[in-house]
Design a protein around this motif. Structure first.
Motif, short mmCIF file in Angstrom:
data_model
loop_
_atom_site.label_atom_id
_atom_site.label_comp_id
_atom_site.label_asym_id
_atom_site.label_seq_id
_atom_site.Cartn_x
_atom_site.Cartn_y
_atom_site.Cartn_z
N LEU A 1 -14.66 2.94 -8.08
CA LEU A 1 -15.83 3.73 -7.69
C LEU A 1 -15.45 5.09 -7.11
O LEU A 1 -16.34 5.89 -6.79
N GLY A 2 -14.15 5.36 -6.98
CA GLY A 2 -13.72 6.65 -6.47
C GLY A 2 -13.43 6.67 -4.99
O GLY A 2 -13.16 7.74 -4.42
N PHE A 3 -13.48 5.50 -4.32
CA PHE A 3 -13.16 5.41 -2.90
C PHE A 3 -11.71 4.92 -2.79
O PHE A 3 -11.45 3.72 -2.72
N TYR A 4 -10.79 5.86 -2.75
CA TYR A 4 -9.37 5.52 -2.85
C TYR A 4 -8.82 5.07 -1.50
O TYR A 4 -8.93 5.78 -0.50
N THR A 5 -8.21 3.91 -1.51
CA THR A 5 -7.64 3.32 -0.30
C THR A 5 -6.18 3.73 -0.14
O THR A 5 -5.49 4.01 -1.12
N ASN A 6 -5.72 3.74 1.11
CA ASN A 6 -4.29 3.92 1.36
C ASN A 6 -3.71 2.81 2.22
O ASN A 6 -2.53 2.84 2.57
N MET A 7 -4.55 1.83 2.58
CA MET A 7 -4.05 0.62 3.23
C MET A 7 -5.12 -0.46 3.11
O MET A 7 -6.31 -0.17 2.97
N SER A 8 -4.67 -1.71 3.15
CA SER A 8 -5.61 -2.83 3.13
C SER A 8 -4.93 -4.05 3.71
O SER A 8 -3.70 -4.20 3.60
N CYS A 9 -5.72 -4.90 4.33
CA CYS A 9 -5.21 -6.15 4.90
C CYS A 9 -6.34 -7.15 4.93
O CYS A 9 -7.45 -6.83 5.38
N ASP A 10 -6.11 -8.35 4.41
CA ASP A 10 -7.19 -9.35 4.40
C ASP A 10 -7.27 -10.15 5.70
O ASP A 10 -8.08 -11.06 5.83
N GLY A 11 -6.45 -9.81 6.68
CA GLY A 11 -6.54 -10.43 7.99
C GLY A 11 -5.65 -11.65 8.18
O GLY A 11 -5.36 -12.04 9.31
N HIS A 12 -5.25 -12.27 7.08
CA HIS A 12 -4.35 -13.43 7.11
C HIS A 12 -4.86 -14.52 8.05
O HIS A 12 -4.06 -15.24 8.66
N GLU A 13 -6.19 -14.62 8.19
CA GLU A 13 -6.84 -15.64 9.03
C GLU A 13 -6.50 -15.48 10.51
O GLU A 13 -6.75 -16.37 11.30
N ARG A 14 -5.95 -14.32 10.89
CA ARG A 14 -5.64 -14.06 12.29
C ARG A 14 -6.47 -12.92 12.87
O ARG A 14 -6.63 -12.83 14.08
N ARG A 15 -7.00 -12.06 12.02
CA ARG A 15 -7.81 -10.93 12.48
C ARG A 15 -8.79 -10.57 11.37
O ARG A 15 -8.73 -11.11 10.26
N ASN A 16 -9.68 -9.66 11.65
CA ASN A 16 -10.66 -9.23 10.65
C ASN A 16 -9.98 -8.38 9.58
O ASN A 16 -9.04 -7.64 9.86
N VAL B 1 -12.36 10.81 1.09
CA VAL B 1 -13.33 9.73 0.87
C VAL B 1 -14.43 9.78 1.93
O VAL B 1 -14.15 9.95 3.12
N ASP B 2 -15.69 9.64 1.49
CA ASP B 2 -16.83 9.57 2.40
C ASP B 2 -16.89 8.15 2.97
O ASP B 2 -17.50 7.25 2.39
N VAL B 3 -16.24 7.95 4.12
CA VAL B 3 -16.13 6.60 4.68
C VAL B 3 -17.50 6.08 5.12
O VAL B 3 -17.76 4.87 5.05
N LYS B 4 -18.39 6.96 5.53
CA LYS B 4 -19.73 6.53 5.91
C LYS B 4 -20.46 5.92 4.71
O LYS B 4 -21.14 4.91 4.82
N ASP C 1 0.81 -1.22 0.00
CA ASP C 1 0.00 0.00 0.00
C ASP C 1 0.85 1.27 0.00
O ASP C 1 0.33 2.37 -0.16
N LEU C 2 2.14 1.14 0.20
CA LEU C 2 3.00 2.31 0.25
C LEU C 2 3.51 2.73 -1.12
O LEU C 2 4.10 3.79 -1.25
N TRP C 3 3.27 1.89 -2.12
CA TRP C 3 3.96 2.10 -3.39
C TRP C 3 3.09 2.70 -4.49
O TRP C 3 3.45 2.63 -5.65
N PHE C 4 1.94 3.25 -4.15
CA PHE C 4 1.17 3.95 -5.17
C PHE C 4 0.51 5.17 -4.55
O PHE C 4 0.33 5.25 -3.34
N ARG C 5 0.16 6.13 -5.39
CA ARG C 5 -0.47 7.35 -4.93
C ARG C 5 -1.97 7.24 -5.18
O ARG C 5 -2.41 7.29 -6.33
N PRO C 6 -2.78 7.06 -4.14
CA PRO C 6 -4.22 6.88 -4.30
C PRO C 6 -4.83 8.02 -5.10
O PRO C 6 -4.61 9.19 -4.83
N GLY C 7 -5.64 7.65 -6.09
CA GLY C 7 -6.31 8.62 -6.93
C GLY C 7 -5.51 9.00 -8.16
O GLY C 7 -6.06 9.57 -9.10
N LEU C 8 -4.21 8.70 -8.14
CA LEU C 8 -3.36 9.02 -9.28
C LEU C 8 -2.82 7.75 -9.95
O LEU C 8 -2.80 7.64 -11.17
#
Length: 458
Positions: free
Chosen positions: A109-124, A133-136, A80-87
């Motif tokens: 859809l225009g909701f630009y992320t700056n981090m993500s994690c699938d949980g690796h079966e250890r957390r949500n 971004v309108d997080v709501k 997630d550190l190697w790209f500029r969200p939205g660009l």
């Protein structure tokens, strides 16, 4: 079994299917295309890529094989550190394997992320978003596509869902055009309901041959319940506790089979809110009921309902209620009330079979009438009806009703389905559950009345 288009979408590759197994790739980045082709080569999959058109030679591989092929040690760490969200576009190979599809769809859809994690079966699983971004709105969309519970903190969300289920959410997000966002989450929820309804109407499954539709329903339901199984007759039995579970236990029921086989190659004719078949049956009896019950299961996750819900999807209803008759009694012992969705029309609350077998006390029917009024659907009324699985639950002493699912002229090639009426039935059931305290009070009053009447007879 997923097709190639589904496999690509669920893993986050933004290529457009122009016809089965043929994809337009010019909108995808060079990095992501290179990673895709590398993975296909490693899996020894036959394909050609010419002038931006990818052609797959042969059927799709199993998703488990595909996942193993695109995964590798340390994938997703630091990506997630190697790209500029939205660009820039995120690189699929630098995103966690199970959440890459969601990240790509949210960015689309225009909701630009700056981090993500699938949980690796250890957390949500978790996602973070850039400041504008309108997080709501993101949380509302996640609820609409079936994420049962979401925690919002600062600029991030945590999803209460398993890693494999993330792939399903990515596929559902792919159905959303950006224009839908202007109409809000309820509009999106309804459109997704209609997509699933159309899928159900397209699965053959006449009495005795329900396997395909059974597998579809189980896949949709498994992440929404605590327990799910198939009994000795082929019925799906499932249950889920909500809150403390100390409220009423309610049964939701629809049947899997259609009266005849849905003809291969037939088309659904859509005339405004009315759907029909260009040949043969539409299958709305009772695929419309299944769609409503599945929608109710999704809504329950975000409701305040406190109690337990049991789900029964029966087989061979059309040839004598065979599935309903064979349900083991132990599964019904603690059920206080049942709601069946297997009635024609758009406002019937069926409380008896003709005038000779009553399914419930009149107060239970009135409770549902009042729930409809509260949400602006005053046209719902109690009435007598015909035979259905409702009579089987009533014979077990369960207060039971059968609700309209929106179809008319069932069992004929002239059948039509009013999709608005169908969706409204799901909303009505949602209101019944939201008023669970009064529902429980009503059921207890009925129980006391029936006990008193029984004592007077003796």
């Amino acid at each position: 079994m997923k097709n190639w288009n589904q496999l690509f979408i669920r893993q986050g590759f933004m290529i457009e299917e122009v016809r089965p197994n043929v994809f337009h790739c010019l909108e995808e980045t060079e990095d992501n295309m290179a990673f895709l082709l590398e993975r296909l080569d490693n899996l020894s999959v036959s394909y050609t890529l010419e002038k931006g058109i990818l052609t797959m030679h042969g059927p799709a591989i199993a998703e488990e094989t595909w996942i193993n092929g695109v995964d590798y040690e340390y994938r997703g760490r630091g990506g997630d550190l190697w790209f500029r969200p939205g660009l820039d576009h995120p690189k699929v190979k630098e995103l966690d394997t199970y959440i890459s599809g969601i990240v790509r769809q949210l960015n689309r859809l225009g909701f630009y992320t700056n981090m993500s994690c699938d949980g690796h079966e250890r957390r949500n699983p978790r996602l973070g978003f850039i400041d504008n971004v309108d997080v709501k709105m993101v949380t509302e969309i996640f609820l609409a596509v079936g994420v049962p519970r979401i925690s919002l903190r600062n600029r991030g969300v945590t999803l209460s869902i398993s890693r494999p289920a993330l792939l399903d959410i990515a596929e559902k997000l792919s159905y959303l055009p950006k224009e839908w966002l202007e109409h809000g989450s309820e509009y999106i929820r309804k459109q997704l309901f209609l997509i699933q309804l159309e899928q159900l109407l397209s699965i053959p499954g006449e009495s005795g041959n329900e396997e395909n539709v059974r597998q579809f329903v189980m896949k949709q339901l498994k992440n929404l319940v605590d327990l799910i199984t198939v009994d000795h007759t082929g019925n799906i039995l499932a249950q889920k506790k909500y809150g403390t579970g100390h409220g009423p236990t309610i049964l939701l029921n629809a049947h899997l089979d259609t009266v005849e086989r849905i003809e291969k190659g037939r088309k659904i004719v859509k005339d405004g809110s009315n759907w029909s078949s260009d040949k043969g049956i539409l299958g709305a009896d009772d695929r419309a009921g299944i769609a409503v019950v599945l929608e109710a299961a999704k809504r329950l996750y975000t409701s305040d309902f406190n109690g337990k819900v049991k789900f029964i999807f029966t087989v061979e209803e059309e040839i004598g209620l065979i599935g309903a008759r064979s349900v083991d009694e132990y599964f019904l012992w603690d059920v206080d009330a049942a709601i069946v969705v297997d009635r024609r029309g758009s406002g019937d609350i069926v409380t008896s079979c003709g005038s000779y077998q009553f399914f419930c006390h009149e107060n239970y029917g009135k409770f549902i009438e009042e729930a409809a009024i509260r949400i602006g659907m005053a046209g719902w009324k109690t009435t007598a009806g015909g035979s259905s699985g409702t009579r089987i639950w009533a014979m077990q002493g369960i207060q039971s009703v059968n609700l309209s699912a929106g179809y008319s002229h069932e069992h004929t090639s002239s059948v039509t389905l009013n999709i608005d009426a169908c969706y409204n039935t799901a909303a009505l059931i949602g209101e019944v559950f939201s008023d669970y305290r009064n529902l429980q009070r009503t059921l207890r009053q009925i129980e006391r009345k029936e006990l008193n009447e029984g004592s007077e007879v003796r």
